[in-house]
Motif scaffolding. Structure first.
Motif, PDB file in Angstrom:
ATOM      1  N   LYS A  78       0.810  -1.220   0.000  1.00 22.26           N
ATOM      2  CA  LYS A  78       0.000   0.000   0.000  1.00 22.26           C
ATOM      3  C   LYS A  78       0.841   1.266   0.000  1.00 22.26           C
ATOM      4  O   LYS A  78       0.309   2.368  -0.071  1.00 22.26           O
ATOM      5  N   LYS A  79       2.147   1.091   0.136  1.00 20.47           N
ATOM      6  CA  LYS A  79       3.064   2.225   0.201  1.00 20.47           C
ATOM      7  C   LYS A  79       2.687   3.169   1.339  1.00 20.47           C
ATOM      8  O   LYS A  79       2.718   4.396   1.214  1.00 20.47           O
ATOM      9  N   GLY A  80       2.305   2.593   2.452  1.00 13.38           N
ATOM     10  CA  GLY A  80       1.908   3.341   3.641  1.00 13.38           C
ATOM     11  C   GLY A  80       1.234   2.395   4.612  1.00 13.38           C
ATOM     12  O   GLY A  80       1.195   1.180   4.402  1.00 13.38           O
ATOM     13  N   MET A  81       0.697   2.960   5.659  1.00 13.73           N
ATOM     14  CA  MET A  81       0.007   2.134   6.647  1.00 13.73           C
ATOM     15  C   MET A  81      -1.234   1.506   6.010  1.00 13.73           C
ATOM     16  O   MET A  81      -1.936   2.165   5.242  1.00 13.73           O
ATOM     17  N   PRO A  82      -1.524   0.253   6.336  1.00  8.19           N
ATOM     18  CA  PRO A  82      -2.662  -0.428   5.710  1.00  8.19           C
ATOM     19  C   PRO A  82      -4.001  -0.116   6.374  1.00  8.19           C
ATOM     20  O   PRO A  82      -4.952  -0.859   6.252  1.00  8.19           O
ATOM     21  N   PHE A  83      -4.056   0.988   7.087  1.00  7.02           N
ATOM     22  CA  PHE A  83      -5.295   1.428   7.728  1.00  7.02           C
ATOM     23  C   PHE A  83      -5.227   2.939   7.873  1.00  7.02           C
ATOM     24  O   PHE A  83      -4.152   3.547   7.794  1.00  7.02           O
ATOM     25  N   ASP A  84      -6.390   3.570   8.056  1.00  8.06           N
ATOM     26  CA  ASP A  84      -6.438   5.024   8.188  1.00  8.06           C
ATOM     27  C   ASP A  84      -5.855   5.457   9.526  1.00  8.06           C
ATOM     28  O   ASP A  84      -6.131   4.847  10.559  1.00  8.06           O
ATOM     29  N   LEU A  85      -5.074   6.495   9.486  1.00 12.62           N
ATOM     30  CA  LEU A  85      -4.560   7.118  10.694  1.00 12.62           C
ATOM     31  C   LEU A  85      -5.171   8.508  10.777  1.00 12.62           C
ATOM     32  O   LEU A  85      -4.870   9.369   9.965  1.00 12.62           O
ATOM     33  N   ARG A  86      -6.072   8.703  11.736  1.00 11.06           N
ATOM     34  CA  ARG A  86      -6.674  10.015  11.899  1.00 11.06           C
ATOM     35  C   ARG A  86      -7.122  10.186  13.335  1.00 11.06           C
ATOM     36  O   ARG A  86      -7.319   9.208  14.050  1.00 11.06           O
ATOM     37  N   LEU A  87      -7.267  11.404  13.716  1.00  9.68           N
ATOM     38  CA  LEU A  87      -7.724  11.701  15.063  1.00  9.68           C
ATOM     39  C   LEU A  87      -9.189  11.326  15.190  1.00  9.68           C
ATOM     40  O   LEU A  87      -9.957  11.462  14.234  1.00  9.68           O
ATOM     41  N   PRO A  88      -9.586  10.858  16.366  1.00  9.16           N
ATOM     42  CA  PRO A  88     -11.000  10.522  16.539  1.00  9.16           C
ATOM     43  C   PRO A  88     -11.869  11.768  16.426  1.00  9.16           C
ATOM     44  O   PRO A  88     -11.443  12.865  16.781  1.00  9.16           O
ATOM     45  N   SER A  89     -13.062  11.566  15.912  1.00 10.96           N
ATOM     46  CA  SER A  89     -14.009  12.660  15.777  1.00 10.96           C
ATOM     47  C   SER A  89     -14.451  13.119  17.157  1.00 10.96           C
ATOM     48  O   SER A  89     -14.690  12.315  18.049  1.00 10.96           O
ATOM     49  N   PHE A 109     -17.256   9.987   8.242  1.00 14.55           N
ATOM     50  CA  PHE A 109     -17.014   8.961   9.247  1.00 14.55           C
ATOM     51  C   PHE A 109     -16.514   7.630   8.683  1.00 14.55           C
ATOM     52  O   PHE A 109     -16.260   6.696   9.437  1.00 14.55           O
ATOM     53  N   GLY A 110     -16.441   7.513   7.374  1.00 14.23           N
ATOM     54  CA  GLY A 110     -15.968   6.279   6.784  1.00 14.23           C
ATOM     55  C   GLY A 110     -16.940   5.110   6.928  1.00 14.23           C
ATOM     56  O   GLY A 110     -16.557   3.958   6.953  1.00 14.23           O
TER      57      GLY A 110
END
Length: 101
Positions: A44-55, A99-100
């Motif tokens: 994936k050329k990066g982390m295989p999951f989303d990295l984001r701050l919680p809402s 929210f995905g």
């Protein structure tokens, strides 16, 4: 023998034990799990999951205070009165974007 390298990481003991219990139930060794993670990072050329701050917004009605729920309902009523209405597809698209889900 395959060309391998060691990876050393310090992690919380409880997290390690919990994760290894799940991996054991899946029949996967910790080394295999790390190999899988690294493989996905490369693919994936990066982390295989989303990295984001919680809402900071409540995600469920049950998590809202009475005042928060009343405020959100008032916003909805005011929106309808102002003629701002959305199709189910538009709502789904907005929820997916924010929210995905």
């Amino acid at each position: 023998m395959a060309n391998t390298s060691a990876v050393y990481a310090r992690i919380d003991t409880n997290l390690k034990d919990s994760a290894e219990e799940i991996l054991s139930q899946l029949g996967i060794s910790p080394s295999s799990a790390i190999q899988m993670l690294y493989s996905q990072i490369v693919l994936k050329k990066g982390m295989p999951f989303d990295l984001r701050l919680p809402s900071s917004k409540p995600l469920a009605v049950g998590a809202m205070t009475g005042e928060q729920l009343d405020a959100e309902l008032r916003k909805g009523v005011d929106s309808i009165k102002a003629g701002r209405v959305y199709s189910a597809d538009e709502v789904d698209e907005a929820l997916a974007k924010e929210f995905g889900i």
